[in-house]
Design an enzyme around this catalytic site. Structure first.
Site, PDB file in Angstrom:
ATOM      1  N   LYS A 204       0.838  -1.211   0.000  1.00 19.66           N
ATOM      2  CA  LYS A 204       0.000   0.000   0.000  1.00 19.66           C
ATOM      3  C   LYS A 204       0.870   1.256   0.000  1.00 19.66           C
ATOM      4  O   LYS A 204       0.549   2.242  -0.652  1.00 19.66           O
ATOM      5  CB  LYS A 204      -0.936   0.017   1.201  1.00 19.66           C
ATOM      6  CG  LYS A 204      -2.130  -0.900   1.016  1.00 19.66           C
ATOM      7  CD  LYS A 204      -3.292  -0.482   1.861  1.00 19.66           C
ATOM      8  CE  LYS A 204      -4.528  -1.249   1.432  1.00 19.66           C
ATOM      9  NZ  LYS A 204      -5.706  -0.918   2.201  1.00 19.66           N
TER      10      LYS A 204
ATOM     11  N   LYS B 135      -4.367 -10.279  -6.282  1.00 22.46           N
ATOM     12  CA  LYS B 135      -5.579 -10.584  -5.513  1.00 22.46           C
ATOM     13  C   LYS B 135      -6.721  -9.674  -5.976  1.00 22.46           C
ATOM     14  O   LYS B 135      -6.510  -8.487  -6.206  1.00 22.46           O
ATOM     15  CB  LYS B 135      -5.287 -10.313  -4.031  1.00 22.46           C
ATOM     16  CG  LYS B 135      -6.457 -10.501  -3.095  1.00 22.46           C
ATOM     17  CD  LYS B 135      -6.102 -10.040  -1.682  1.00 22.46           C
ATOM     18  CE  LYS B 135      -6.337  -8.557  -1.484  1.00 22.46           C
ATOM     19  NZ  LYS B 135      -7.586  -8.206  -0.805  1.00 22.46           N
TER      20      LYS B 135
ATOM     21  N   LYS C 169     -11.089  -4.536  -3.691  1.00 21.14           N
ATOM     22  CA  LYS C 169     -12.033  -3.432  -3.888  1.00 21.14           C
ATOM     23  C   LYS C 169     -11.321  -2.174  -4.374  1.00 21.14           C
ATOM     24  O   LYS C 169     -11.880  -1.384  -5.106  1.00 21.14           O
ATOM     25  CB  LYS C 169     -12.700  -3.076  -2.552  1.00 21.14           C
ATOM     26  CG  LYS C 169     -13.817  -3.966  -2.153  1.00 21.14           C
ATOM     27  CD  LYS C 169     -14.482  -3.365  -0.919  1.00 21.14           C
ATOM     28  CE  LYS C 169     -14.399  -4.305   0.253  1.00 21.14           C
ATOM     29  NZ  LYS C 169     -13.307  -3.985   1.183  1.00 21.14           N
TER      30      LYS C 169
HETATM   31  N1  AQP Z   1      -9.522 -11.720  -3.345  1.00 25.88           N
HETATM   32  C1  AQP Z   1      -9.962 -12.230  -2.207  1.00 25.88           C
HETATM   33  N2  AQP Z   1     -10.137 -13.564  -2.062  1.00 25.88           N
HETATM   34  C2  AQP Z   1     -10.594 -14.092  -0.901  1.00 25.88           C
HETATM   35  N3  AQP Z   1     -10.906 -13.335   0.172  1.00 25.88           N
HETATM   36  C3  AQP Z   1     -10.748 -12.007   0.065  1.00 25.88           C
HETATM   37  N4  AQP Z   1     -10.969 -11.002   0.925  1.00 25.88           N
HETATM   38  C4  AQP Z   1     -10.653  -9.815   0.330  1.00 25.88           C
HETATM   39  N5  AQP Z   1     -10.241 -10.031  -0.908  1.00 25.88           N
HETATM   40  C5  AQP Z   1     -10.276 -11.379  -1.108  1.00 25.88           C
HETATM   41  C6  AQP Z   1     -11.466 -11.180   2.288  1.00 25.88           C
HETATM   42  O1  AQP Z   1     -12.586 -10.319   2.455  1.00 25.88           O
HETATM   43  C7  AQP Z   1     -12.578  -9.798   3.788  1.00 25.88           C
HETATM   44  C8  AQP Z   1     -12.671  -8.294   3.738  1.00 25.88           C
HETATM   45  O2  AQP Z   1     -11.483  -7.757   3.195  1.00 25.88           O
HETATM   46  P1  AQP Z   1     -11.273  -6.249   2.765  1.00 25.88           P
HETATM   47  O3  AQP Z   1     -12.407  -5.402   3.206  1.00 25.88           O
HETATM   48  O4  AQP Z   1      -9.887  -5.820   3.118  1.00 25.88           O
HETATM   49  O5  AQP Z   1     -11.422  -6.442   1.183  1.00 25.88           O
HETATM   50  P2  AQP Z   1     -10.521  -6.024  -0.062  1.00 25.88           P
HETATM   51  O6  AQP Z   1     -11.254  -6.332  -1.296  1.00 25.88           O
HETATM   52  O7  AQP Z   1      -9.141  -6.596   0.085  1.00 25.88           O
HETATM   53  O8  AQP Z   1     -10.547  -4.462   0.137  1.00 25.88           O
HETATM   54  P3  AQP Z   1      -9.522  -3.352  -0.250  1.00 25.88           P
HETATM   55  O9  AQP Z   1     -10.150  -2.049   0.177  1.00 25.88           O
HETATM   56  O10 AQP Z   1      -9.088  -3.476  -1.656  1.00 25.88           O
HETATM   57  O11 AQP Z   1      -8.335  -3.681   0.690  1.00 25.88           O
HETATM   58  P4  AQP Z   1      -6.846  -3.977   0.291  1.00 25.88           P
HETATM   59  O12 AQP Z   1      -6.424  -2.920  -0.659  1.00 25.88           O
HETATM   60  O13 AQP Z   1      -6.205  -3.850   1.655  1.00 25.88           O
HETATM   61  O14 AQP Z   1      -6.771  -5.355  -0.248  1.00 25.88           O
HETATM   62  C9  AQP Z   1     -11.303 -10.321   4.457  1.00 25.88           C
HETATM   63  O15 AQP Z   1     -11.609 -11.468   5.201  1.00 25.88           O
HETATM   64  C10 AQP Z   1     -10.433 -10.674   3.293  1.00 25.88           C
HETATM   65  O16 AQP Z   1      -9.493 -11.686   3.610  1.00 25.88           O
END
Ligand code: AQP
Length: 325
Positions: free
Chosen positions: A112, A193, A196
């Site tokens: 990040k 991965k 969002k």
């Molecule tokens: N790609 C994924 N595959 C499986 N599980 C996932 N999670 C997130 N992405 C995947 C799981 O969802 C929960 C919430 O995570 P989050 O709100 O951090 O979701 P995100 O999509 O990762 O959001 P952001 O805003 O993009 O965050 P960053 O940039 O930090 O990745 C968790 O249980 C997560 O494991």
């Protein structure tokens, strides 16, 4: 007493199929066996800038999606992190115990920090706030996707450090990963991965995407130079689509897709995803028909968990020698 489960999702964008298969689906499946608390972690979301108007909409939208995805607000407490002061309070107390070197080693912080012009302190402190979320409830099970494994390890290390400095205070939380779907990759780049915060059009399948949009995104998903599915050596793009399909519909096995041409395979994947999301989208529309319903269930969730948070904060303060009446 039943073991306690805690987990959260940031209201930072469109919830996607990775959030569903990695977290929400597992939450809905295990909630009946434990005392479950599921949290909209808005204090985590603001570690990067969020439009205030958008954020307050997203908090309610995320709560509605929890319910639509099968979280039963009678059985589980659905709460908003910022509405419970114990999250921020415990985060400060733990910040004073967290070694800086541990935080700087976190892979999510490093990746990040690379993307930001100015690196906010909140991004560095993110794992401490996450540890506070979990330890505040003395949760022993934390169902998350694989990307959160390192933060869970950090949480255990920090709890152990606190316990050894100040005496047994925290329950040790265990990571609970789903059997299939713990790491869903981006459709446009199976090396990344699904996330969002990645907003390119073909990257993620949103939980509220229309069937046509889902078909189009899957049809355009990055694969490889082969033309038919070889279950013995799937490239990363096909393997990711297979995981998505199998997690959505358990009857989709390697044997069933062996030899399928990529075009037909992608149609099968899209059908499985659309069928899985259809009832979620229907329930979401029903729930959001009455906007006051979500506020009421968030208030009820908060009232239910507040005594737990007060107990833990008082216990931690007492252990540290702070002023407690
Ligand atoms: N790609 C994924 N595959 C499986 N599980 C996932 N999670 C997130 N992405 C995947 C799981 O969802 C929960 C919430 O995570 P989050 O709100 O951090 O979701 P995100 O999509 O990762 O959001 P952001 O805003 O993009 O965050 P960053 O940039 O930090 O990745 C968790 O249980 C997560 O494991």
């Amino acid at each position: 007493m039943r073991a306690r489960v805690f987990s959260g999702i940031q209201p930072s964008g469109q919830l996607h199929i990775g959030n569903y298969l990695g977290a929400l689906k597992n939450w809905a499946e295990i909630q009946g066996r434990y005392e479950s608390i599921f949290c909209i972690v808005d204090l985590h979301a603001i570690t990067v800038y969020q439009s205030p108007a958008e954020l307050s909409k997203k908090i309610r939208e995320t709560a509605a999606l929890f319910v639509a995805a099968g979280i039963d607000p009678e059985q589980s407490s659905i709460v908003v992190q910022s509405s419970i002061s114990g999250h921020a309070e415990l985060a400060w107390l733990l910040t004073c115990v967290a070694p800086l070197g541990w935080l700087q080693r976190m892979t999510q912080f490093k990746s990040k920090a690379e993307k930001q012009e100015t690196i906010g302190d909140g991004i560095l402190q993110y794992p401490v706030l996450m540890a506070a979320d979990i330890l505040l409830y003395q949760a022993s099970i934390v169902p998350v996707g694989e990307d959160q494994s390192q933060h869970l390890e950090f949480t255990r290390d920090l709890a152990q450090r606190f316990n050894s400095l100040y005496g047994e205070t925290f329950v040790m939380p265990a990571t609970n990963l789903p059997a299939v779907g713990a790491r869903i990759m981006g459709l446009d780049d199976p090396a990344q991965k699904m996330s969002k915060s990645e907003t390119s059009a073909g990257h993620a399948i949103g939980l509220l995407d229309e069937p046509k949009a889902i078909q189009k995104k899957i049809a355009r998903a990055t694969t490889d130079s082969q033309s038919a599915v070889d279950p013995g050596s799937m490239g990363p793009g096909i393997a990711n689509l297979f995981t998505i399909a199998q997690a959505c519909d358990g009857s989709i096995t390697k044997d069933r897709v062996a030899g399928m041409r990529y075009g037909d395979f992608k149609k099968l994947v899209a059908e499985a995803v659309i069928a899985r999301l259809e009832p979620i989208q229907r329930r979401y529309r029903e729930i959001t028909d009455d906007p006051s319903h979500i506020d009421q269930l968030l208030e009820a969730g908060k009232e239910r968990v507040l005594p737990i948070t007060h107990d833990t904060v008082a216990k931690v303060k007492r252990a540290m020698g702070l002023f407690v009446r």
